[in-house]
Enzyme design. Structure first.
Site, PDB file in Angstrom:
ATOM      1  N   PRO A  36       0.786  -1.225   0.000  1.00 36.69           N
ATOM      2  CG  PRO A  36      -0.198  -1.169   2.097  1.00 36.69           C
ATOM      3  CD  PRO A  36       0.473  -2.099   1.137  1.00 36.69           C
ATOM      4  CG  ASN A  37      -0.333   4.363   1.108  1.00 40.90           C
ATOM      5  OD1 ASN A  37      -1.269   4.886   0.513  1.00 40.90           O
ATOM      6  ND2 ASN A  37      -0.468   3.829   2.311  1.00 40.90           N
ATOM      7  NE  ARG A  53       1.166  14.024   1.343  1.00 42.06           N
ATOM      8  CZ  ARG A  53       0.290  14.492   0.464  1.00 42.06           C
ATOM      9  NH1 ARG A  53       0.407  15.721  -0.009  1.00 42.06           N
ATOM     10  NH2 ARG A  53      -0.710  13.760   0.047  1.00 42.06           N
ATOM     11  CE1 TYR A  74       9.019   5.179   3.203  1.00 47.86           C
ATOM     12  CE2 TYR A  74       7.588   7.100   3.314  1.00 47.86           C
ATOM     13  CZ  TYR A  74       7.977   5.871   3.811  1.00 47.86           C
ATOM     14  OH  TYR A  74       7.356   5.342   4.900  1.00 47.86           O
ATOM     15  CG  ASN A 119       8.457  -2.098   0.097  1.00 48.52           C
ATOM     16  OD1 ASN A 119       7.927  -2.249   1.192  1.00 48.52           O
ATOM     17  ND2 ASN A 119       9.034  -0.967  -0.264  1.00 48.52           N
ATOM     18  CB  ALA A 170       1.537  -0.038   6.094  1.00 46.47           C
ATOM     19  CG  HIS A 220       5.617  -2.468   9.980  1.00 46.58           C
ATOM     20  ND1 HIS A 220       6.942  -2.856   9.924  1.00 46.58           N
ATOM     21  CD2 HIS A 220       5.511  -1.400   9.147  1.00 46.58           C
ATOM     22  CE1 HIS A 220       7.601  -2.032   9.111  1.00 46.58           C
ATOM     23  NE2 HIS A 220       6.758  -1.147   8.623  1.00 46.58           N
ATOM     24  CG  ASP A 236       0.362 -17.761   7.754  1.00 44.71           C
ATOM     25  OD1 ASP A 236       1.469 -17.963   8.281  1.00 44.71           O
ATOM     26  OD2 ASP A 236      -0.692 -17.647   8.404  1.00 44.71           O
ATOM     27  CD  GLU A 241      11.191  -7.480   4.992  1.00 43.47           C
ATOM     28  OE1 GLU A 241      12.109  -8.113   5.583  1.00 43.47           O
ATOM     29  OE2 GLU A 241      10.228  -6.983   5.581  1.00 43.47           O
ATOM     30  CG  HIS A 253      11.408  -2.439   4.123  1.00 40.98           C
ATOM     31  ND1 HIS A 253      10.039  -2.321   3.999  1.00 40.98           N
ATOM     32  CD2 HIS A 253      11.649  -3.627   4.699  1.00 40.98           C
ATOM     33  CE1 HIS A 253       9.489  -3.412   4.500  1.00 40.98           C
ATOM     34  NE2 HIS A 253      10.437  -4.222   4.927  1.00 40.98           N
ATOM     35  NE  ARG A 310      10.543   5.592   8.683  1.00 40.30           N
ATOM     36  CZ  ARG A 310       9.542   5.527   7.781  1.00 40.30           C
ATOM     37  NH1 ARG A 310       9.637   4.670   6.772  1.00 40.30           N
ATOM     38  NH2 ARG A 310       8.494   6.301   7.900  1.00 40.30           N
TER      39      ARG A 310
HETATM   40  O1  CA2 Z   1      10.610   1.894   3.502  1.00 41.22           O
HETATM   41  C1  CA2 Z   1       9.750   1.212   2.938  1.00 41.22           C
HETATM   42  O2  CA2 Z   1       9.892   0.768   1.797  1.00 41.22           O
HETATM   43  C2  CA2 Z   1       8.398   0.979   3.627  1.00 41.22           C
HETATM   44  O3  CA2 Z   1       7.975  -0.345   3.281  1.00 41.22           O
HETATM   45  C3  CA2 Z   1       7.432   2.009   3.059  1.00 41.22           C
HETATM   46  C4  CA2 Z   1       6.054   2.014   3.710  1.00 41.22           C
HETATM   47  C5  CA2 Z   1       6.174   2.011   5.241  1.00 41.22           C
HETATM   48  O4  CA2 Z   1       4.901   1.844   5.829  1.00 41.22           O
HETATM   49  C6  CA2 Z   1       7.102   0.929   5.757  1.00 41.22           C
HETATM   50  O5  CA2 Z   1       7.216   1.029   7.163  1.00 41.22           O
HETATM   51  C7  CA2 Z   1       8.483   1.056   5.141  1.00 41.22           C
HETATM   52  C8  CA2 Z   1       5.266   3.237   3.220  1.00 41.22           C
HETATM   53  C9  CA2 Z   1       4.992   3.207   1.706  1.00 41.22           C
HETATM   54  C10 CA2 Z   1       4.877   4.539   1.051  1.00 41.22           C
HETATM   55  O6  CA2 Z   1       4.280   5.529   1.861  1.00 41.22           O
HETATM   56  C11 CA2 Z   1       4.236   6.843   1.416  1.00 41.22           C
HETATM   57  C12 CA2 Z   1       4.119   7.828   2.389  1.00 41.22           C
HETATM   58  C13 CA2 Z   1       4.080   9.142   2.000  1.00 41.22           C
HETATM   59  C14 CA2 Z   1       4.148   9.502   0.660  1.00 41.22           C
HETATM   60  C15 CA2 Z   1       4.261   8.521  -0.303  1.00 41.22           C
HETATM   61  C16 CA2 Z   1       4.307   7.173   0.076  1.00 41.22           C
END
Ligand code: CA2
Length: 144
Positions: A9-10, A17, A22, A73, A76, A79, A86, A97, A99, A106
């Site tokens: 996700p995301n 942002r 990132y 990857n 979220a 965690h 599974d 994996e 990240h 963090r």
């Molecule tokens: O560092 C990574 O690749 C993460 O998997 C990215 C996730 C985060 O929840 C993990 O803890 C670490 C977040 C994905 C992207 O989130 C965004 C947040 C703000 C703007 C754009 C993407």
């Protein structure tokens, strides 16, 4: 050799942002990198991104018997998701994996990775370069 690259996700919002965490590169930069690495390393890359845990589980199950390596990857879901852990165990496909950020430095809630308990390697904090390293690792270890 076929490698499935899964992003959770995301990840499709990358570059929009939080560039301090990132980086400035976008999801489309990531797709371009996967395309380049696939050609350079002569591996077939399938990419899959989803914001839905069950869709990621479905995709891992579909990989059974058709894919020789998984780069994941879970974002979220890293965690929280025993279901993704599974699914990886069920298909028993070699997995790495990735990240983008250095999760180890963090928040405390990011210190656990359920899918990482199955993966044979975790690459974190290298930005998009981590995906390249993960693909090359699987290719070197598992390509015929
Ligand atoms: O560092 C990574 O690749 C993460 O998997 C990215 C996730 C985060 O929840 C993990 O803890 C670490 C977040 C994905 C992207 O989130 C965004 C947040 C703000 C703007 C754009 C993407």
């Amino acid at each position: 050799m076929k490698i499935l690259v899964i992003n959770g996700p995301n990840i499709n919002m990358l570059g929009i942002r939080e560039p301090d965490i990132y980086g400035k590169e976008t999801f489309s930069d990531l797709m371009a990198l996967l395309n380049t690495v696939g050609k350079e390393a002569q591996v077939e890359i399938e990419q899959f991104q989803s914001n839905h845990e069950g869709s990621i589980v479905d995709k891992i199950q579909e990989a059974y018997g058709t894919v020789q390596g998984i780069v994941i990857n879970p974002a979220a879901y890293t965690h929280t998701s025993v279901a993704i852990l599974d699914a990886l165990k069920a298909v028993a496909i070699p997995a790495v994996e990735v990240h983008i950020s250095d999760v180890s430095s963090r928040e405390p809630f990011r210190q656990i990775s359920y899918p990482g308990m199955y993966c044979e390697k975790t690459i974190a904090g290298l930005g998009l370069e981590g995906y390249r390293q993960a693909i090359l690792y699987l290719k070197e270890k598992y390509a015929d």
